[in-house]
Write a protein that holds these residues in place. Structure first.
Motif, PDB file in Angstrom:
ATOM      1  N   VAL A  80       0.869  -1.183   0.000  1.00  0.00           N
ATOM      2  CA  VAL A  80       0.000   0.000   0.000  1.00  0.00           C
ATOM      3  C   VAL A  80       0.899   1.224   0.000  1.00  0.00           C
ATOM      4  CG1 VAL A  80      -1.769   1.285   1.242  1.00  0.00           C
ATOM      5  CG2 VAL A  80      -1.866  -1.212   1.152  1.00  0.00           C
ATOM      6  N   ILE A  81       1.027   1.838  -1.173  1.00  0.00           N
ATOM      7  CA  ILE A  81       1.983   2.923  -1.376  1.00  0.00           C
ATOM      8  C   ILE A  81       1.201   4.208  -1.657  1.00  0.00           C
ATOM      9  CG2 ILE A  81       3.969   3.715  -2.729  1.00  0.00           C
ATOM     10  CD1 ILE A  81       4.430   0.722  -3.461  1.00  0.00           C
TER      11      ILE A  81
ATOM     12  N   ARG B 268      -2.852   2.746  -5.533  1.00  0.00           N
ATOM     13  CA  ARG B 268      -2.036   2.464  -4.342  1.00  0.00           C
ATOM     14  C   ARG B 268      -0.836   1.559  -4.601  1.00  0.00           C
ATOM     15  NH1 ARG B 268      -2.028  -3.140  -2.032  1.00  0.00           N
ATOM     16  NH2 ARG B 268      -4.107  -4.010  -2.297  1.00  0.00           N
ATOM     17  N   HIS B 269      -0.503   1.336  -5.868  1.00  0.00           N
ATOM     18  CA  HIS B 269       0.618   0.452  -6.196  1.00  0.00           C
ATOM     19  C   HIS B 269       1.914   1.219  -6.436  1.00  0.00           C
ATOM     20  CE1 HIS B 269      -2.322  -2.736  -6.485  1.00  0.00           C
ATOM     21  NE2 HIS B 269      -3.005  -2.038  -7.361  1.00  0.00           N
ATOM     22  N   GLY B 270       1.876   2.547  -6.249  1.00  0.00           N
ATOM     23  CA  GLY B 270       3.080   3.347  -6.461  1.00  0.00           C
ATOM     24  C   GLY B 270       3.412   3.551  -7.914  1.00  0.00           C
ATOM     25  N   ARG B 271       2.412   3.438  -8.795  1.00  0.00           N
ATOM     26  CA  ARG B 271       2.667   3.559 -10.240  1.00  0.00           C
ATOM     27  C   ARG B 271       2.522   5.001 -10.729  1.00  0.00           C
ATOM     28  NH1 ARG B 271       2.398  -1.664 -12.547  1.00  0.00           N
ATOM     29  NH2 ARG B 271       3.300  -3.026 -10.953  1.00  0.00           N
ATOM     30  N   ASN B 272       1.403   5.642 -10.389  1.00  0.00           N
ATOM     31  CA  ASN B 272       1.165   6.975 -10.937  1.00  0.00           C
ATOM     32  C   ASN B 272       0.436   7.918  -9.976  1.00  0.00           C
ATOM     33  OD1 ASN B 272      -1.649   6.221 -11.131  1.00  0.00           O
ATOM     34  ND2 ASN B 272      -1.170   5.181 -13.064  1.00  0.00           N
ATOM     35  N   GLY B 273       0.002   7.416  -8.834  1.00  0.00           N
ATOM     36  CA  GLY B 273      -0.692   8.269  -7.871  1.00  0.00           C
ATOM     37  C   GLY B 273      -2.033   8.774  -8.344  1.00  0.00           C
ATOM     38  N   GLY B 274      -2.644   8.091  -9.278  1.00  0.00           N
ATOM     39  CA  GLY B 274      -3.901   8.555  -9.846  1.00  0.00           C
ATOM     40  C   GLY B 274      -5.041   8.592  -8.833  1.00  0.00           C
ATOM     41  N   VAL B 275      -5.915   9.569  -9.012  1.00  0.00           N
ATOM     42  CA  VAL B 275      -7.119   9.717  -8.187  1.00  0.00           C
ATOM     43  C   VAL B 275      -8.290   9.993  -9.111  1.00  0.00           C
ATOM     44  CG1 VAL B 275      -8.261  11.029  -6.367  1.00  0.00           C
ATOM     45  CG2 VAL B 275      -5.796  10.618  -6.239  1.00  0.00           C
TER      46      VAL B 275
ATOM     47  N   HIS C 278      -7.498  -3.588  -7.038  1.00  0.00           N
ATOM     48  CA  HIS C 278      -7.262  -3.413  -5.605  1.00  0.00           C
ATOM     49  C   HIS C 278      -6.570  -2.110  -5.271  1.00  0.00           C
ATOM     50  CE1 HIS C 278      -9.083  -7.170  -4.854  1.00  0.00           C
ATOM     51  NE2 HIS C 278      -8.286  -7.764  -5.722  1.00  0.00           N
ATOM     52  N   ASN C 279      -7.069  -1.051  -5.926  1.00  0.00           N
ATOM     53  CA  ASN C 279      -6.768   0.286  -5.476  1.00  0.00           C
ATOM     54  C   ASN C 279      -7.714   0.617  -4.332  1.00  0.00           C
ATOM     55  OD1 ASN C 279      -4.619   1.056  -7.334  1.00  0.00           O
ATOM     56  ND2 ASN C 279      -6.183   0.858  -8.922  1.00  0.00           N
ATOM     57  N   ILE C 280      -7.465   1.723  -3.657  1.00  0.00           N
ATOM     58  CA  ILE C 280      -8.277   2.079  -2.492  1.00  0.00           C
ATOM     59  C   ILE C 280      -9.553   2.766  -2.949  1.00  0.00           C
ATOM     60  CG2 ILE C 280      -8.381   3.573  -0.449  1.00  0.00           C
ATOM     61  CD1 ILE C 280      -5.430   2.925  -0.011  1.00  0.00           C
ATOM     62  N   ILE C 281     -10.661   2.317  -2.397  1.00  0.00           N
ATOM     63  CA  ILE C 281     -11.951   2.945  -2.648  1.00  0.00           C
ATOM     64  C   ILE C 281     -12.463   3.521  -1.343  1.00  0.00           C
ATOM     65  CG2 ILE C 281     -13.063   0.658  -2.476  1.00  0.00           C
ATOM     66  CD1 ILE C 281     -15.343   1.797  -4.211  1.00  0.00           C
ATOM     67  N   VAL C 282     -12.955   4.758  -1.395  1.00  0.00           N
ATOM     68  CA  VAL C 282     -13.484   5.427  -0.210  1.00  0.00           C
ATOM     69  C   VAL C 282     -14.764   6.153  -0.602  1.00  0.00           C
ATOM     70  CG1 VAL C 282     -12.000   7.451  -0.606  1.00  0.00           C
ATOM     71  CG2 VAL C 282     -13.006   7.062   1.659  1.00  0.00           C
ATOM     72  N   ALA C 283     -15.755   6.105   0.282  1.00  0.00           N
ATOM     73  CA  ALA C 283     -17.018   6.809   0.054  1.00  0.00           C
ATOM     74  C   ALA C 283     -17.382   7.586   1.308  1.00  0.00           C
ATOM     75  CB  ALA C 283     -18.137   5.832  -0.291  1.00  0.00           C
TER      76      ALA C 283
ATOM     77  N   ALA D 176      -0.442  -7.764   1.388  1.00  0.00           N
ATOM     78  CA  ALA D 176      -0.879  -7.332   0.055  1.00  0.00           C
ATOM     79  C   ALA D 176      -2.098  -6.422   0.096  1.00  0.00           C
ATOM     80  CB  ALA D 176      -1.152  -8.537  -0.852  1.00  0.00           C
ATOM     81  N   GLY D 177      -2.423  -5.878   1.273  1.00  0.00           N
ATOM     82  CA  GLY D 177      -3.640  -5.069   1.384  1.00  0.00           C
ATOM     83  C   GLY D 177      -4.897  -5.877   1.231  1.00  0.00           C
TER      84      GLY D 177
END
Length: 612
Positions: free
Chosen positions: A410-411, A472-479, A503-508, A546-547
């Motif tokens: 989780v990066i 969250r994989h440290g690839r591009n920081g996309g949101v 398996h990126n982070i999802i928040v609501a 692995a989160g």
């Protein structure tokens, strides 16, 4: 089954504890003919035969070296003149083969394979075929191999259906941590004997349309003589899917498509799940057998996805009982939960029945098909619905330890804005609509938004909350920001690092501060699922591996999950958290959100959140 010996420790109870049949035939023949004593006799039993689909009365089972030597009339051991190592009178109970679950994802339980074994054995399941595409999406081949090492140390027969669709779509649609190419998949097959099939081919539309990568992945399995598992929606795709080499699926949701699949030569796995999840398709799909006249010989039952507490309550045995409730006989239903799955993967000579030479993986049932005792390789691991000391000791002291790299997935170097900017003037919003409770499809809704000075009246007027995905994989920081309609969340926030399948982070949530606390909680725990309310963390299931996985015992994870569900419901969320985790899954209609933005399915088109 693999003839490879246990590479861990010979003292551990694993699938390697029972020697291969070719090394034991002389011994088993001697026991079966009465020339040598069995290690164990289970007498006074009714035997559920999955071969003839009958209950055989007044029988006993002779066990030697962890395998069944013979089924005899009760009391036969006395005439041999040889005293068995042990005799147990089961007093008229039903002895049946251990259950075989042909399709599941261990990661959905949020437990490791070693921890998963506890709940499985309590439910009478002794063999599973798992698709580890969740950890593959996070950590590529390394993640799959971590789980295979874990599985080798588990007191359970664990086989792999190699993840076939990692990433689930494409880098243009989402950012995953893994990329399992045809070459990598071929390498897993060649290095790991327990890799026995290709996992569910989820990108069914590209496969049916001739996508070269999809077909190259299927070819890696077919050229090695391995079967290919599937995942398909829509009767119009069945013919092309079958023609592409796929020979099973667990996604039949109606009797009609189940019937089509059976006639196309595709095994149907009837998926059963509790009402609080979107996975209970068995009652409708089973109509192909109960009402439409199809034979059940190429039909199995499976669990697919279970969270920790549900796994203890709704295992493969529960799904078998659901098949009985739908109209099948106990004998046929139990066969669909054991022998049929073994047959599908070519292992019916080792598991799935109580014939001579088969593994002594068996269960003692009452008349309601409820598991009382379980033997794994002839060793009692469950007695009177409780795990035995030998199993408890192994699960406490000898579970696999994942490498340090598994704890660093989780990066999130920075957490940017978690809510979108308010639109400048009236606009149309592309919104994700939540349907009835438990529905997997999400509606694509277009709302007309009037000009507003603040978000709160807009959210109130349209029953909206924010939903955001963070890479969250440290690839591009996309949101990516979105709006969720009908989710029921009016205060607080919920977040998860189990955002299928990348398996990126999802928040609501409704407010930036709550959403930020939820995301920070997950980051600090190195992964997890969290509920926040009133500025406090109300529930957290920490998933540092692995989160996706906890490193606790199964019972601990189940207790944490119960609290999570309670707090989740207290916030009014209409989707259970497992359904919430599917919001980023960009292979299910009609609209999803990934770190790349809003994606329509099956068109796979990226659309903006706001349009003038």
């Amino acid at each position: 089954m693999s003839t490879q010996h246990n590479p861990i420790r010979p003292s551990l109870l694993t699938r390697f504890s029972v020697d291969p049949l070719h090394t034991m035939t002389c011994r088993l023949a001697a026991v079966a003919s009465g020339r040598a004593a069995p290690d164990l006799v289970l007498t006074g039993a009714r035997v559920l035969s999955t071969y003839s689909e009958r209950i055989l009365t007044d029988r006993e089972v002779w066990i030697s070296g962890g395998r069944v030597a013979a089924i005899k009339p009760a009391g036969s051991w006395r005439a041999t003149g040889h005293a068995p190592g042990a005799v147990r009178d089961v007093q008229g109970g039903i002895l049946a083969p251990g259950l075989v679950d042909p399709h599941l994802h261990i990661e959905s339980s949020m437990m490791t394979a070693c921890a998963y074994a506890e709940a499985a054995l309590l439910n009478g399941t002794t063999t599973i075929f798992c698709d580890s595409h969740e950890i593959g999406n996070v950590a590529d081949v390394a993640g799959v191999e971590w789980m295979l090492e874990d599985a080798r140390q588990a007191p359970l027969n664990v086989f792999l259906t190699v993840p076939s669709t990692v990433p689930a779509t494409s880098p243009q649609c989402e950012t995953a941590g893994g990329d399992l190419t045809p070459e990598k998949i071929g390498g897993i097959f060649d290095r790991w004997p327990e890799a026995v099939a290709l996992g569910e081919k989820m990108d069914f539309v590209p496969l049916c349309l001739g996508d070269e990568r999809s077909h190259a992945i299927v070819a890696e399995s077919l050229k090695r003589g391995r079967p290919v598992s599937g995942h398909v929606y829509g009767r119009e795709f069945v013919a092309a899917y079958a023609a592409s080499g796929v020979t099973d699926t667990h996604e039949a949701i109606t009797g009609e498509i189940a019937d089509d699949l059976i006639e196309a030569g595709v095994w149907v796995f009837l998926r059963g799940g509790p009402a609080t999840t979107p996975w209970h398709s068995l009652p409708q799909a089973i109509r192909a057998v109960t009402q439409m006249g199809a034979s059940p010989k190429r039909v199995c039952v499976c669990t697919d996805d279970r969270d920790a507490d549900d796994l203890f309550l709704f295992g493969q045995d529960w799904v078998v009982r659901q098949a009985v409730a739908a109209g099948l006989s106990s004998e046929v239903a139990w066969s669909m939960g054991s022998l049929h799955g073994a047959t599908r993967f070519g292992m019916e000579n080792d598991i799935g029945g109580l014939g001579g030479g088969r593994r002594a993986d068996l269960v003692l049932l009452n008349d309601a098909l409820e598991v009382q005792d379980t033997w794994y390789g002839g060793v009692p691991v469950v007695e009177h619905k409780k795990i035995t000391p030998v199993l408890d000791r192994q699960l406490s002291e000898a579970r696999y330890r994942y490498p340090d790299a598994a704890y660093r997935t989780v990066i999130l170097p920075e957490i940017g804005a978690l809510t979108p900017e308010l639109p400048d003037g009236p606009c149309r919003a592309n919104v994700i609509g939540v349907g009835a409770q438990g529905e997997i499809p999400l509606r694509h809704e277009v709302l007309e938004l009037a000009e507003a000075r603040a978000w709160e009246p807009v959210l109130d007027a349209h029953d909206l909350c924010f939903v955001t995905i963070l890479e969250r994989h440290g690839r591009n920081g996309g949101v990516a920001h979105g709006l969720l309609r009908g989710f029921g969340l009016t205060e607080g926030a919920v977040a998860s690092s189990v955002g299928h399948d990348a398996h990126n982070i999802i928040v609501a949530g409704r407010h930036e501060a709550d959403m930020r606390l939820a995301v920070e909680t997950i980051r600090d725990a190195r992964g997890g699922v969290a509920v926040v309310s009133g500025g406090q963390v109300k529930a957290l299931v920490a998933l540092p591996i692995a989160g996706l996985l906890s490193d606790e015992r199964g019972g601990v994870v189940a207790a944490q999950t119960e609290i999570l569900k309670r707090e989740w419901s207290a916030l009014g969320c209409t989707l259970p958290y497992m359904g919430f985790n599917l919001i980023p899954l960009s292979v299910i209609p009609e609209i999803r959100i990934t770190d790349r933005g809003l994606i329509t399915v099956p068109a796979m088109e990226q659309i903006p959140l706001f349009e003038k």
